[in-house]
Enzyme design. Structure first.
Site, short mmCIF file in Angstrom:
data_model
loop_
_atom_site.label_atom_id
_atom_site.label_comp_id
_atom_site.label_asym_id
_atom_site.label_seq_id
_atom_site.Cartn_x
_atom_site.Cartn_y
_atom_site.Cartn_z
N ASP A 74 56.58 42.51 47.77
CA ASP A 74 57.98 42.75 47.38
C ASP A 74 59.09 42.62 49.14
OD1 ASP A 74 57.63 43.58 45.57
OD2 ASP A 74 59.11 45.49 46.32
N GLU A 312 64.99 46.97 39.58
CA GLU A 312 64.23 47.81 40.71
C GLU A 312 65.18 46.11 41.59
OE1 GLU A 312 60.41 48.42 40.80
OE2 GLU A 312 60.27 47.23 39.01
C1 FRU Z 1 58.74 46.23 43.35
C2 FRU Z 1 58.37 47.47 43.11
C3 FRU Z 1 59.86 48.56 44.32
C4 FRU Z 1 58.13 48.72 45.61
C5 FRU Z 1 57.48 47.98 45.06
C6 FRU Z 1 56.30 49.17 45.09
O1 FRU Z 1 57.85 45.09 42.93
O2 FRU Z 1 58.33 48.30 42.43
O3 FRU Z 1 60.39 48.52 43.35
O4 FRU Z 1 59.81 49.49 46.48
O5 FRU Z 1 57.07 47.79 44.33
O6 FRU Z 1 54.81 48.49 45.77
#
Ligand code: FRU
Length: 445
Positions: A74, A312
């Site tokens: 991310d 997300e």
């Molecule tokens: C999306 C996610 C986010 C979170 C992160 C944790 O890729 O689930 O929502 O912050 O990955 O690794």
């Protein structure tokens, strides 16, 4: 898309407009905004399908990792308060979740650390290091967020996940802010003197607490804070990924979750008791102080009750008079009877707090291609229409991602990207979008 019948709240917009970068006319002071949570309905989602306009080009597995010793996933750019992409000392900056590159990909969430990269041209990224000393940060680990620079001060919003010093991995999620100084040394960028605070926790009325979710739900989310200055009012908000509040026993099927009257007629929700465990929402809270540490929790912008479990990394792009709300989800997060690919989904409205309709009628904006269904994830649309994401799992030989755990560590390692994926350009026209082309991985300009 039907909206919730309940009018949840009316808000007085008391702040006059400041620093607009977009076109819309300012609201007059104290103009009323109606707060009415929108539903992503079963009817909307039942229309989801891949088309030429929403399917990403296949990513070839011949890529170079931007940080060979790390998994990178991310990612978010440093922005100015008005949402535009910022430059510090002639450099663009991105923040990414990272973990040691020799770790099994599925384990990376348990040790996620925010690092940053900088770049003069917005496409060739130099690793800067950890964004802050994690000793002083909240959470056993830090998950996704957003970053904004104002008057030379960095505001780095993140998810504090678990608790410091815990023996076993736990999943409590709280929204946090790290405020730090920005130092531009020579050609590089550095951050220092961080001050951390917890800015928001779920209250259990609009947003589910961990305790509520433990009464029978599949999972819970309260994460991914994303800073947003509303160009129409100048008010500041945090968007986040949440779940509709209450325990499964508290929830019941509202006909509005299903769709229009004609669709509802004769439609039977599949496995209703299981379907109610799908309660993803996009949350919002309004900043009530100038240092962005105090917030008033507001009802969700969007709920996907009985439709989807996880919305997300929500974020907004404004264009003309419209708010475009984007969020990511996985194929396996859709409820019974509803199918959608791992993808970027979007909704639009001409008001911040109500009236969101799914883009392209069903919400799907960008999907991985069918023959490489997990190639990328965690897409973020930038104000210039460029979409960044990370390279996830490629060419799983027809396997479903849920079968990955049963494969060998070597298989998992050799099929994981762990670096930024090619950037995709998106055209947005009213309520429709179209994938135009892809360019260099991580290109934000
Ligand atoms: C999306 C996610 C986010 C979170 C992160 C944790 O890729 O689930 O929502 O912050 O990955 O690794």
């Amino acid at each position: 898309m039907l909206s919730n019948k309940r009018i949840l709240q009316t808000i007085l917009a008391t702040t006059l407009v400041s620093g607009l970068i977009y076109g819309p006319a300012p609201l007059s002071a104290a103009e009323e905004q109606t707060q009415e949570t929108s539903n992503w309905t079963i009817e909307d989602a039942s229309g989801i399908e891949r088309t030429d306009d929403n399917t990403a080009p296949y990513i070839e597995p011949d890529f170079e990792k931007m940080a060979p010793e790390l998994h990178v996933w991310d990612t978010w750019p440093l922005r100015n308060k008005d949402g535009s992409i910022a430059k510090v000392n002639g450099n663009y900056v991105i923040f990414s979740l990272t973990a040691p590159g020799d770790l099994l990909p599925g384990k990376r969430h348990d040790v996620a650390t925010i690092r940053y990269f900088y770049s003069k041209n917005g496409q060739d990224w130099q690793l800067g290091g950890k964004a802050f000393d994690t000793e002083n940060a909240y959470g056993a680990r830090q998950w996704a967020g957003s970053a904004m620079i104002e008057d030379g001060e960095l505001n780095l919003f993140y998810t504090a996940t678990g608790h410091k010093g815990e023996e076993n991995v736990t999943y409590e999620q709280r929204l946090a802010l790290a405020k730090g100084d920005v130092e531009a040394n020579g050609n590089s960028v550095e951050f220092s003197d961080f001050d951390h605070s917890i800015i928001l926790e779920p209250e259990g009325e609009y947003y589910q607490t961990r305790e509520q979710s433990e009464q029978g739900d599949i999972s819970y989310a309260f994460r991914d804070p994303w800073f947003f200055e509303d160009p129409k009012t100048g008010e500041d908000y945090i968007l986040f990924e949440g779940n509709s509040a209450g325990t499964p026993a508290d929830r019941s099927l509202d006909q509005d979750y299903i769709g229009s009257e004609s669709f509802r007629n004769g439609y039977e929700v599949e496995m209703e008791d299981f379907a109610k465990l799908f309660n993803g929402n996009v949350g919002i809270a309004r900043a009530t102080d100038e240092s962005y540490t105090e917030y008033e929790t507001l009802p969700p912008l969007l709920e996907a009750n009985y439709v989807n479990q996880e919305l997300e990394r929500p974020h907004i792009v404004t264009k003309g008079n419209q708010y475009y709300l984007f969020t990511n989800t996985h194929e396996h997060k859709f409820g019974p009877g509803v199918d959608g690919p791992d993808g970027l989904y979007g909704f639009s409205s001409n008001e911040l707090f109500s009236g969101y309709e799914p883009l392209n009628d069903n919400g799907l904006v960008l999907a991985n291609p069918e023959d490489n269904a997990y190639q990328a994830y965690s897409w973020m649309v930038l104000p210039n229409g460029k979409i960044i994401s990370f390279y996830n799992f490629h060419d799983l030989d027809g396997k479903n991602i849920s079968d990955l755990g049963a494969t060998s560590p070597e298989y998992q390692m050799s099929h994981f990207g762990g670096t930024l994926a090619p950037t995709i350009k998106l055209a947005i026209q009213n309520d429709s979008t179209k994938v135009l082309n892809s360019s260099k991985p991580g290109k934000i300009k």
